[in-house]
Design a protein around this motif. Structure first.
Motif, PDB file in Angstrom:
ATOM      1  N   SER A   2      38.190  31.928  31.131  1.00  0.00           N
ATOM      2  CA  SER A   2      38.358  32.815  32.270  1.00  0.00           C
ATOM      3  C   SER A   2      38.497  32.010  33.555  1.00  0.00           C
ATOM      4  O   SER A   2      37.851  30.987  33.743  1.00  0.00           O
ATOM      5  CB  SER A   2      37.141  33.748  32.369  1.00  0.00           C
ATOM      6  N   VAL A  26      43.199  40.968  38.093  1.00  0.00           N
ATOM      7  CA  VAL A  26      44.567  41.402  37.801  1.00  0.00           C
ATOM      8  C   VAL A  26      45.143  42.320  38.870  1.00  0.00           C
ATOM      9  O   VAL A  26      46.306  42.729  38.774  1.00  0.00           O
ATOM     10  CB  VAL A  26      44.638  42.117  36.425  1.00  0.00           C
ATOM     11  N   SER A  27      44.361  42.658  39.883  1.00  0.00           N
ATOM     12  CA  SER A  27      44.858  43.553  40.922  1.00  0.00           C
ATOM     13  C   SER A  27      45.906  42.850  41.783  1.00  0.00           C
ATOM     14  O   SER A  27      45.940  41.617  41.869  1.00  0.00           O
ATOM     15  CB  SER A  27      43.709  44.046  41.805  1.00  0.00           C
ATOM     16  N   ALA A  45      43.154  51.238  36.145  1.00  0.00           N
ATOM     17  CA  ALA A  45      43.207  50.380  34.953  1.00  0.00           C
ATOM     18  C   ALA A  45      42.947  48.929  35.336  1.00  0.00           C
ATOM     19  O   ALA A  45      42.275  48.187  34.597  1.00  0.00           O
ATOM     20  CB  ALA A  45      44.562  50.510  34.264  1.00  0.00           C
ATOM     21  N   ALA A  46      43.451  48.500  36.498  1.00  0.00           N
ATOM     22  CA  ALA A  46      43.207  47.143  36.963  1.00  0.00           C
ATOM     23  C   ALA A  46      41.742  46.949  37.315  1.00  0.00           C
ATOM     24  O   ALA A  46      41.136  45.918  36.975  1.00  0.00           O
ATOM     25  CB  ALA A  46      44.090  46.836  38.178  1.00  0.00           C
ATOM     26  N   ALA A  48      39.208  48.570  36.058  1.00  0.00           N
ATOM     27  CA  ALA A  48      38.450  48.551  34.803  1.00  0.00           C
ATOM     28  C   ALA A  48      38.538  47.180  34.131  1.00  0.00           C
ATOM     29  O   ALA A  48      37.536  46.644  33.639  1.00  0.00           O
ATOM     30  CB  ALA A  48      38.961  49.643  33.867  1.00  0.00           C
ATOM     31  N   GLU A  49      39.733  46.599  34.114  1.00  0.00           N
ATOM     32  CA  GLU A  49      39.905  45.276  33.523  1.00  0.00           C
ATOM     33  C   GLU A  49      39.135  44.223  34.317  1.00  0.00           C
ATOM     34  O   GLU A  49      38.499  43.334  33.733  1.00  0.00           O
ATOM     35  CB  GLU A  49      41.392  44.911  33.476  1.00  0.00           C
ATOM     36  N   ASN A  50      39.164  44.326  35.628  1.00  0.00           N
ATOM     37  CA  ASN A  50      38.427  43.374  36.466  1.00  0.00           C
ATOM     38  C   ASN A  50      36.926  43.457  36.220  1.00  0.00           C
ATOM     39  O   ASN A  50      36.231  42.430  36.196  1.00  0.00           O
ATOM     40  CB  ASN A  50      38.722  43.637  37.941  1.00  0.00           C
ATOM     41  N   VAL A  52      35.456  44.341  33.436  1.00  0.00           N
ATOM     42  CA  VAL A  52      35.205  43.710  32.134  1.00  0.00           C
ATOM     43  C   VAL A  52      35.187  42.193  32.285  1.00  0.00           C
ATOM     44  O   VAL A  52      34.301  41.510  31.757  1.00  0.00           O
ATOM     45  CB  VAL A  52      36.272  44.144  31.109  1.00  0.00           C
ATOM     46  N   ARG A  53      36.160  41.655  33.017  1.00  0.00           N
ATOM     47  CA  ARG A  53      36.220  40.207  33.222  1.00  0.00           C
ATOM     48  C   ARG A  53      34.984  39.690  33.961  1.00  0.00           C
ATOM     49  O   ARG A  53      34.449  38.631  33.625  1.00  0.00           O
ATOM     50  CB  ARG A  53      37.479  39.846  34.019  1.00  0.00           C
TER      51      ARG A  53
END
Length: 255
Positions: A2, A26-27, A45-46, A48-50, A52-53
């Protein structure tokens, strides 16, 4: 591997924790990077992914819990993941596997641990919460779970620095009325204005509460655009939105 940037505190020791910024997400656009603000205008969605990261960078496999922040001194004792985010500005727990998260974009994030008791806390200390006693309330809530304030260590993460935080006479007077000694946290600015040292004020509140292990990281969210989101910077530029960074702390589950 990461590319999320993680800033750790020596004072907090080996407990899983980190102050994150905007790198590694990812934003895009004004939210570019690791924006974790559910209430921002970013793509959900971005976000949510952020999130998680961010969680995976600090304590993989843990469940992230964050409150609905309202600039208060309200503390939530967390025993299980939330079905719906409770309103408040600090979290405490003694349960392994939960990752406490506080979102900021100039306000001061404060992480706490009593490693002997296995109790942790996280507080969102903007000026309203700070003067309202959010850090004092967090310490008291940790004590209710078995912590002792003479063992609690605290670290203050990235926040707006004095050089970047211009306030007016009325703002300073509010702090001086609460305690005349608070005037030491204000430096002279242009006529009718002052420069407020939020980090120093929060540090002093922690020390007055009896904590002896306190670390202030000295990172300015406003000045360092490449690393941090800043509400005030976005406002000064007239940008249509702004991202939020997250500060995390969690207890590892026994293997």
């Amino acid at each position: 591997m990461s590319d999320v940037e993680l800033t750790r505190s020596r004072t907090l020791g080996s407990v899983a924790h980190g102050f994150l910024g905007r790198r590694g997400g990812v934003s895009t656009g004004v939210h570019a990077g690791l924006n974790v603000g559910i209430g921002s205008e970013d793509d959900p969605a971005a976000v949510a992914e952020n999130r998680v990261r961010a969680a995976d960078a600090v304590l993989p496999g843990a469940t992230l819990v964050t409150p609905f922040q309202i600039h208060s001194a309200d503390v939530i004792a967390v025993t299980a993941p939330f079905a719906e985010r409770p309103r408040g500005d600090a979290l405490v727990t003694d349960r392994p596997g939960l990752l406490l998260g506080i979102l900021t974009a100039d306000c001061a994030p404060v992480l706490f641990v009593d490693p002997q008791a296995g109790v942790i806390g996280a507080a969102h200390a903007g000026w309203k919460g700070a003067i309202g006693g959010v850090t004092d309330a967090t310490i008291a809530a940790m004590e209710a779970l078995g912590a002792r304030r003479d063992r609690i260590a605290a670290a203050i993460g990235p926040c707006i620095a004095r050089a970047s935080y211009e306030v007016d006479d009325g703002f300073m007077q509010r702090f001086a009325t609460d305690d005349p000694a608070n005037e030491r946290f204000f430096a002279p600015g242009k006529p009718g204005h002052h420069q407020f040292d939020l980090e120093a004020y929060v540090t002093a509140r922690l020390a007055t509460a009896g904590l002896t292990r306190i670390e202030a990281l000295g990172l300015d969210t406003y000045a360092d655009e490449g690393r941090f989101f800043s509400f005030r910077r976005a406002t000064h530029r007239g940008e249509p939105g702004y991202g939020r960074q997250i500060s995390l702390i969690g207890l590892q589950s026994p293997s």
